[in-house]
Write a protein that holds these residues in place. Structure first.
Motif, PDB file in Angstrom:
ATOM      1  N   VAL A   1      -4.343   6.763   2.245  1.00  0.00           N
ATOM      2  CA  VAL A   1      -3.983   5.641   1.364  1.00  0.00           C
ATOM      3  C   VAL A   1      -4.388   6.017  -0.050  1.00  0.00           C
ATOM      4  O   VAL A   1      -5.530   6.431  -0.281  1.00  0.00           O
ATOM      5  CB  VAL A   1      -4.721   4.353   1.793  1.00  0.00           C
ATOM      6  CG1 VAL A   1      -4.437   3.218   0.815  1.00  0.00           C
ATOM      7  CG2 VAL A   1      -4.325   3.951   3.211  1.00  0.00           C
ATOM      8  N   VAL A   2      -3.461   5.914  -0.991  1.00  0.00           N
ATOM      9  CA  VAL A   2      -3.824   6.246  -2.375  1.00  0.00           C
ATOM     10  C   VAL A   2      -3.932   5.019  -3.266  1.00  0.00           C
ATOM     11  O   VAL A   2      -4.561   5.076  -4.332  1.00  0.00           O
ATOM     12  CB  VAL A   2      -2.879   7.294  -3.006  1.00  0.00           C
ATOM     13  CG1 VAL A   2      -3.012   8.628  -2.284  1.00  0.00           C
ATOM     14  CG2 VAL A   2      -1.434   6.839  -3.014  1.00  0.00           C
ATOM     15  N   THR A   3      -3.318   3.903  -2.875  1.00  0.00           N
ATOM     16  CA  THR A   3      -3.473   2.697  -3.675  1.00  0.00           C
ATOM     17  C   THR A   3      -3.129   1.462  -2.857  1.00  0.00           C
ATOM     18  O   THR A   3      -2.363   1.541  -1.894  1.00  0.00           O
ATOM     19  CB  THR A   3      -2.613   2.747  -4.962  1.00  0.00           C
ATOM     20  OG1 THR A   3      -2.990   1.669  -5.828  1.00  0.00           O
ATOM     21  CG2 THR A   3      -1.130   2.634  -4.682  1.00  0.00           C
ATOM     22  N   ARG A   4      -3.733   0.325  -3.246  1.00  0.00           N
ATOM     23  CA  ARG A   4      -3.391  -0.981  -2.670  1.00  0.00           C
ATOM     24  C   ARG A   4      -3.164  -1.959  -3.810  1.00  0.00           C
ATOM     25  O   ARG A   4      -4.009  -2.075  -4.702  1.00  0.00           O
ATOM     26  CB  ARG A   4      -4.532  -1.503  -1.791  1.00  0.00           C
ATOM     27  CG  ARG A   4      -4.709  -0.709  -0.514  1.00  0.00           C
ATOM     28  CD  ARG A   4      -5.521  -1.480   0.524  1.00  0.00           C
ATOM     29  NE  ARG A   4      -5.454  -0.794   1.800  1.00  0.00           N
ATOM     30  CZ  ARG A   4      -6.306   0.157   2.186  1.00  0.00           C
ATOM     31  NH1 ARG A   4      -7.299   0.511   1.391  1.00  0.00           N
ATOM     32  NH2 ARG A   4      -6.154   0.744   3.364  1.00  0.00           N
ATOM     33  N   SER A   5      -2.027  -2.632  -3.779  1.00  0.00           N
ATOM     34  CA  SER A   5      -1.697  -3.555  -4.857  1.00  0.00           C
ATOM     35  C   SER A   5      -1.100  -4.822  -4.262  1.00  0.00           C
ATOM     36  O   SER A   5      -1.169  -5.043  -3.043  1.00  0.00           O
ATOM     37  CB  SER A   5      -0.732  -2.862  -5.833  1.00  0.00           C
ATOM     38  OG  SER A   5      -0.472  -3.660  -6.958  1.00  0.00           O
TER      39      SER A   5
ATOM     40  N   GLU B   1       0.826  -1.201   0.000  1.00  0.00           N
ATOM     41  CA  GLU B   1       0.000   0.000   0.000  1.00  0.00           C
ATOM     42  C   GLU B   1       0.859   1.249   0.000  1.00  0.00           C
ATOM     43  O   GLU B   1       1.998   1.237   0.461  1.00  0.00           O
ATOM     44  CB  GLU B   1      -1.016   0.016   1.143  1.00  0.00           C
ATOM     45  CG  GLU B   1      -0.448  -0.016   2.510  1.00  0.00           C
ATOM     46  CD  GLU B   1      -1.550   0.006   3.584  1.00  0.00           C
ATOM     47  OE1 GLU B   1      -2.711  -0.319   3.303  1.00  0.00           O
ATOM     48  OE2 GLU B   1      -1.211   0.375   4.726  1.00  0.00           O
ATOM     49  N   VAL B   2       0.277   2.306  -0.555  1.00  0.00           N
ATOM     50  CA  VAL B   2       0.976   3.591  -0.655  1.00  0.00           C
ATOM     51  C   VAL B   2       0.142   4.647   0.049  1.00  0.00           C
ATOM     52  O   VAL B   2      -1.062   4.750  -0.174  1.00  0.00           O
ATOM     53  CB  VAL B   2       1.160   4.014  -2.133  1.00  0.00           C
ATOM     54  CG1 VAL B   2       1.869   5.369  -2.222  1.00  0.00           C
ATOM     55  CG2 VAL B   2       1.924   2.962  -2.910  1.00  0.00           C
ATOM     56  N   LEU B   3       0.818   5.421   0.908  1.00  0.00           N
ATOM     57  CA  LEU B   3       0.171   6.538   1.583  1.00  0.00           C
ATOM     58  C   LEU B   3       0.886   7.827   1.216  1.00  0.00           C
ATOM     59  O   LEU B   3       2.113   7.834   1.070  1.00  0.00           O
ATOM     60  CB  LEU B   3       0.242   6.364   3.105  1.00  0.00           C
ATOM     61  CG  LEU B   3      -0.571   5.210   3.687  1.00  0.00           C
ATOM     62  CD1 LEU B   3       0.278   3.959   3.748  1.00  0.00           C
ATOM     63  CD2 LEU B   3      -1.072   5.557   5.069  1.00  0.00           C
TER      64      LEU B   3
END
Ligand SMILES: O=C(O)/C=C/C(=O)CC(=O)CC(=O)O
Ligand SMILES: [Ca+2]
Ligand SMILES: [Mg+2]
Length: 421
Positions: free
Chosen positions: A318-322, A305-307
């Motif tokens: 949180v801007v994305t979950r991969s 995840e990206v914050l």
């Protein structure tokens, strides 16, 4: 299975006894020198102290000085039998039932340091760094944005793991500020190209493989042997200036739009620790050439995840979950392909996976895709972003979820600071 240590490890911790990732740290004391350690709960175990106490007593590590080094290159170069011996020694030493360290307060005092009292450094001296392009979703989205929707993915992409030779000198450890690069952007109309601070600074959600034993120049590594040449993985942010990149990349590929900084997480999680989380890699169609066909083609189930903490705001969003398992080309195929022309790899070399985008828009791995090149701003708490602004901090987390425990990578973060005047 959850292995139990005499050190208390919370279920949410990234660093239980099942993990034991390796890094290089420096105690916060004047005059202290960098040395190897493993993470356990909220502590770092100093491997130079364990070696000095003659506790690496297996046949392969008894006489080595690889734990009295300022980087992990000599340890990772020893290869899998030595890595397995070290892991078995350390898991035993830290286990709840083993008295040697548990009951020796003097040794614990020297060898176990609270993580808050150390500074983490780059884990390896990185001679060469290569960045792949192995997520099909990312390749398709970038191709559509940069070249149009007709043929977003070039034919070669399905036959070989595409990559470029990236820049090793500007790789920094998590926590290091990233200076906004200056450079050229596309001219508009008849004017000269733009020159100035990049207006499109982006992150790229990647992981990277750390090469263990290398190969001699002129020799190749068989794809089914390639995992013996990979010590482990880290999180990686391949910061990218999209305006510089879009103008410069024809015909030779990425250059100054990428080389101003690349951030990696400090702890290398070994493939041995990741093994329980291995999963089948996506089916490849068309089938690749024989030298890329693996007996078993493995990925790992690693949630990512990206914050972003926007400048001036207290909270991160949180801007994305991969997930790592979205990669089409495996890291072992990448390594075999890298050596198929006889190119030699060396211990400590780094392979970026490429941006790890999943199929859904919520799983895209960079702002270029998430905002569709700035056309669809993202809302972040009380503000919006197309690309990164000065003062924005980007943090990646990655972990494998076990039954009641995690095997994680810690954090990989960096803050954008203004270009020099
Ligand atoms: O499609 C392109 O022109 C390139 C896009 C990238 O920025 C690729 C890159 O850095 C590799 C990756 O992260 O997948
Ligand atoms: Ca990249
Ligand atoms: Mg970079």
């Amino acid at each position: 299975m959850v292995l139990k240590s005499f050190i208390e490890v919370e279920p949410e911790s990234h660093f239980p006894l099942d993990n034991l990732p390796y890094g290089i740290f420096k105690p916060d004391e004047p005059g202290s020198v960098p040395r190897p350690g493993v993470a356990i709960g909220n502590y770092v175990l100093d491997l130079s102290a364990i070696a000095s106490a003659c506790l690496f007593d297996g046949p392969l590590l008894k006489k080595t000085d690889c734990f009295n080094q300022p980087n992990l290159n000599s340890f990772v170069g020893l290869g899998r039998p030595a890595w397995k011996e070290a892991r078995a020694t350390l898991q035993k030493l830290l286990s709840a039932t083993e008295p040697i360290l548990r009951d020796n307060a003097d040794l614990r005092q020297i060898a176990l340091l609270p993580m808050d009292n150390v500074q983490m450094l780059l884990p390896v001296a990185i001679g060469d760094y290569t960045d792949f392009f192995s997520s099909m979703h990312h390749a398709k989205n970038c191709g559509t944005i940069f070249r149009g929707p007709e043929n977003p993915i070039n034919l070669n992409w399905f036959h070989l793991p595409i990559a470029y030779h990236a820049r090793a000198s500007s790789i920094v450890v998590s926590g290091t500020d990233i200076i906004r690069p200056r450079g050229q952007g596309h001219p508009t109309g008849n004017s000269a190209p733009y020159f100035g601070p990049s207006r499109k600074v982006d992150f790229e959600l990647e992981m990277a493989a750390v090469v263990g034993p290398g190969n001699e120049l002129g020799t190749t590594v068989d794809v089914n042997e390639a995992s013996n040449h990979i010590f482990g993985l880290v999180l990686m942010n391949d910061w990218s200036a999209r305006d510089i990149q879009a103008w410069e990349y024809v015909p030779l590929g990425p250059f100054l739009g990428k080389s101003f900084g690349t951030t990696i997480s400090p702890w290398i999680v070994t493939l041995d620790a990741l093994e329980p989380f291995s999963c089948e890699a996506p089916k490849q169609n068309p089938s690749p050439l024989t030298y890329l066909v693996e007996k078993t083609s493995r990925n790992y189930d690693i949630s990512l995840e990206v914050l972003i903490k926007p400048s001036g705001q207290a909270d991160s969003c949180v801007v994305t979950r991969s997930n790592f398992n979205h990669l089409y080309w495996t890291i072992t195929q990448q390594l075999a392909h890298h050596t198929i022309n006889g190119c030699n790899l060396r211990p400590g070399d780094l392979f970026g996976t490429g941006t790890i985008s999943g199929p859904e828009p919520e799983s895209y791995g960079c702002l270029l895709e998430l905002t569709w090149n700035g056309q669809k701003p993202l809302s972040l708490g009380g503000t919006t972003r197309t690309f990164l602004e000065d003062g924005d901090e980007v943090t990646f987390f990655g972990y494998c979820q076990g039954n009641g425990y995690k095997v994680g990578f810690g954090r990989c973060s960096g803050k954008i600071v203004p270009s020099p005047q």
